[in-house]
Scaffold this active site. Structure first.
Site, PDB file in Angstrom:
ATOM      1  CG  ASP A 146     101.475  77.398  38.610  1.00 56.33           C
ATOM      2  OD1 ASP A 146     101.863  76.698  38.271  1.00 56.33           O
ATOM      3  OD2 ASP A 146     100.169  77.428  39.290  1.00 56.33           O
ATOM      4  NE  ARG A 159     103.043  73.001  35.821  1.00 51.21           N
ATOM      5  CZ  ARG A 159     101.704  73.323  35.798  1.00 51.21           C
ATOM      6  NH1 ARG A 159     100.908  72.484  34.931  1.00 51.21           N
ATOM      7  NH2 ARG A 159     101.090  73.881  36.718  1.00 51.21           N
ATOM      8  CD  GLU A 334      96.292  80.902  36.008  1.00 53.52           C
ATOM      9  OE1 GLU A 334      96.319  79.905  35.965  1.00 53.52           O
ATOM     10  OE2 GLU A 334      97.334  81.473  36.751  1.00 53.52           O
ATOM     11  CG  ASP A 339      93.980  73.387  37.583  1.00 53.19           C
ATOM     12  OD1 ASP A 339      93.673  72.588  37.038  1.00 53.19           O
ATOM     13  OD2 ASP A 339      94.999  73.523  38.352  1.00 53.19           O
ATOM     14  CE  LYS A 340      97.652  77.054  41.392  1.00 60.19           C
ATOM     15  NZ  LYS A 340      98.397  76.077  40.526  1.00 60.19           N
ATOM     16  CG  ASP A 381      94.200  76.189  31.692  1.00 60.13           C
ATOM     17  OD1 ASP A 381      93.032  75.845  32.218  1.00 60.13           O
ATOM     18  OD2 ASP A 381      95.239  76.326  32.596  1.00 60.13           O
ATOM     19  CG  HIS A 382      93.402  72.171  31.824  1.00 59.87           C
ATOM     20  ND1 HIS A 382      92.923  71.820  32.863  1.00 59.87           N
ATOM     21  CD2 HIS A 382      94.489  72.798  32.166  1.00 59.87           C
ATOM     22  CE1 HIS A 382      93.394  72.184  33.708  1.00 59.87           C
ATOM     23  NE2 HIS A 382      94.571  72.919  33.606  1.00 59.87           N
ATOM     24  CG  HIS A 434      94.244  68.826  34.221  1.00 54.77           C
ATOM     25  ND1 HIS A 434      95.414  69.482  33.810  1.00 54.77           N
ATOM     26  CD2 HIS A 434      94.218  69.546  35.378  1.00 54.77           C
ATOM     27  CE1 HIS A 434      95.886  70.246  34.627  1.00 54.77           C
ATOM     28  NE2 HIS A 434      95.286  70.092  35.771  1.00 54.77           N
TER      29      HIS A 434
HETATM   30 ZN   LIG Z   1      95.720  71.464  37.133  1.00 58.73          ZN
END
Ligand SMILES: [Zn+2]
Length: 477
Positions: A146, A159, A334, A339-340, A381-382, A434
């Site tokens: 990922d 990606r 990580e 996020d997911k 990351d974001h 995001h």
């Molecule tokens: Zn995401």
């Protein structure tokens, strides 16, 4: 440009030397004297913005409490940078371009892995560290193919090219996908992310993603993982194997087909829901009414099973890497599913994965206690979709239905409150998006003077290089 960048690096390294011990000065100035190893542990919470950090604190420690993160002496903020292919600035990012910024210093396009906006492969901090003799590792709760882990040791322009089956194009999620033909093995490229990771200088690689490594290499009879095993890579697939990793050689641990299962979920698998709204309710002569979703609890995810925890993988990697090099190590850890789960509007899922990040941080700090000169960095990351909203709404008493246009989860906290989490980035039933805020930055005591209160992701990259005494072969455009 190369010259000025090198002299800037020289200044950074000189600054570093002024703060370090005489024996280290001798070692870094080229002496062969033995010196204390230097290590960097970079912990990335995917989508781990201040909303998620606060959600986790409220739930795990209480509204007046503190997390392990809150005890770290260095704290700041990191600005996210993204460019579109035509070079204009974008204000919301994905995990590929942001991990690429942290890994390589490049400001690049959404979806890119270890490549800059001109589609050039960029050397990563992990590759430089491995070349310089540091032991290296990548640990993630996602597929190791990922975006975040991949960006530290692979180079592709999209990606989604995680395994060889899709690299030359095909169908992905029921849609035609062009692949990344210039990277495909059959066209003379370095192959999919899995093929690249199988060859990459990563001593210990732990996470999910078995599905991509079990695909056949184009034109060969072997799968990616069979090829790696034939090169002497030790492959493990069970949590129990983490306890006795070999003290030398490369290790790839794949504990699920794709992403690892998350620790928590909402009551009976509930996620955020729409308010129940009815307009023109004539019975009580109001213009309508709205009913919030019922509160939910966080409960263990029954699918979690024997999934290894992020902390267990982190501890195994640190022990294994410390045995591999006298120089030190670079490890990226990580927690991917903050996020997911935010994409899935599942606040309990995200909070459980922040608890995992906290446990991995504790493991990193224990290692740093035993190994001086270990720089521990935590960042994201974001930013992501979740927002903490007033419970009840400020306008609850207004005689018209007032409700979120998005979906709401009302999470009962252990201290007896109800935390209202809102998701409203779009109307797409499958996933939130995001958001574009800057993200948190934390460091241990070693980070004092290495990190600054406000940095860009490429500055964090440069700080890691400077700390490890690494030189980039090319400069940031
Ligand atoms: Zn995401």
């Amino acid at each position: 440009v190369k010259q000025s960048c090198l002299s800037l690096l020289a200044i950074l390294i000189t600054t570093q030397l002024c703060l370090t011990t005489p024996s280290l000065n001798a070692a870094e100035s080229g002496s062969t004297e033995t010196h204390t190893p230097r290590s960097v542990i970079l912990i990335i919470g995917d989508g781990f913005d201040d909303q998620h950090l606060t959600m986790a604190r409220n739930y795990l420690a209480g509204n007046a409490g503190t997390l392990g993160l809150d005890a770290l002496p260095v704290r700041g903020a990191v600005q996210i940078e993204t460019v579109s292919p035509d070079g204009t600035r974008l204000y919301a990012a994905d995990s590929a371009n942001t991990a690429t910024s942290l890994a390589t210093g490049a400001v690049t396009n959404i979806g890119r892995i270890g490549t800059d906006a001109q589609d050039r492969d960029r050397v990563t901090v992990l590759e430089l560290a491995a070349h310089a003799g540091y032991a290296t590792g990548l640990v993630s709760t996602s597929s190791v193919t990922d975006a975040t882990p991949a960006s530290f040791a692979a180079h592709v322009n999209i990606r989604m090219c995680e395994g060889p089956d899709i690299t030359n194009g095909g169908e992905l999620y029921g849609q035609p996908f062009s692949g990344c033909p210039s990277d495909a093995t059959q066209n003379g490229g370095a192959g999919s992310i899995a093929e690249q990771l199988a060859k990459a200088p990563v001593d210990i690689l732990l996470g999910g993603g078995a599905k991509f490594f079990d695909q056949s290499i184009p034109g060969q009879s072997q799968t990616v993982i069979e090829w790696a095993q034939a090169q002497g890579v030790r492959v493990i697939r069970q949590k129990d194997n983490l306890a006795n990793l070999p003290a030398s050689g490369r290790v790839i641990g794949l504990f699920d087909k794709e992403n690892l299962e998350v620790r928590w979920r909402g009551t009976d698998g509930r996620t955020a829901e729409n308010a129940d709204v009815s307009w023109l309710n004539r019975i009580d002569w109001r213009l309508g009414s709205s009913a919030d979703p019922e509160p939910m609890e966080c409960e263990p995810n029954p699918d979690y099973g024997d999934t290894p925890s992020l902390a267990a993988m982190t501890e195994a990697a640190l022990t294994g890497l410390a045995a591999r090099s006298d120089k030190g190590l670079f490890l990226m850890v990580e927690s991917a599913s903050i996020d997911k789960q935010s994409h899935k509007r599942n606040p309990c899922g995200s909070i459980g994965e922040i608890e995992q990040l906290e446990e991995a941080l504790a493991a990193a700090l224990r290692f740093a206690d035993d190994h001086p000169n270990t720089l521990v960095i935590v960042t994201a990351d974001h930013a992501q979709a979740a927002q903490i909203l007033p419970e009840p709404s400020l306008f609850a008493a207004v005689p018209v239905p007032v409700y979120s246009p998005g979906k709401v989860a009302r999470v009962k906290t252990p201290e007896g409150g109800v935390m209202r989490i809102n998701y409203a980035t779009n109307n797409f039933p499958k996933a939130e998006e995001h958001t574009g805020a800057n993200v948190p930055l934390f460091g241990n005591a070693v980070a004092q003077g290495v990190l600054k209160p406000f940095m860009r992701q490429r500055d964090v990259h440069q700080a890691m290089l400077a700390y490890l005494g690494l030189n980039e072969e090319e400069t940031t455009p």
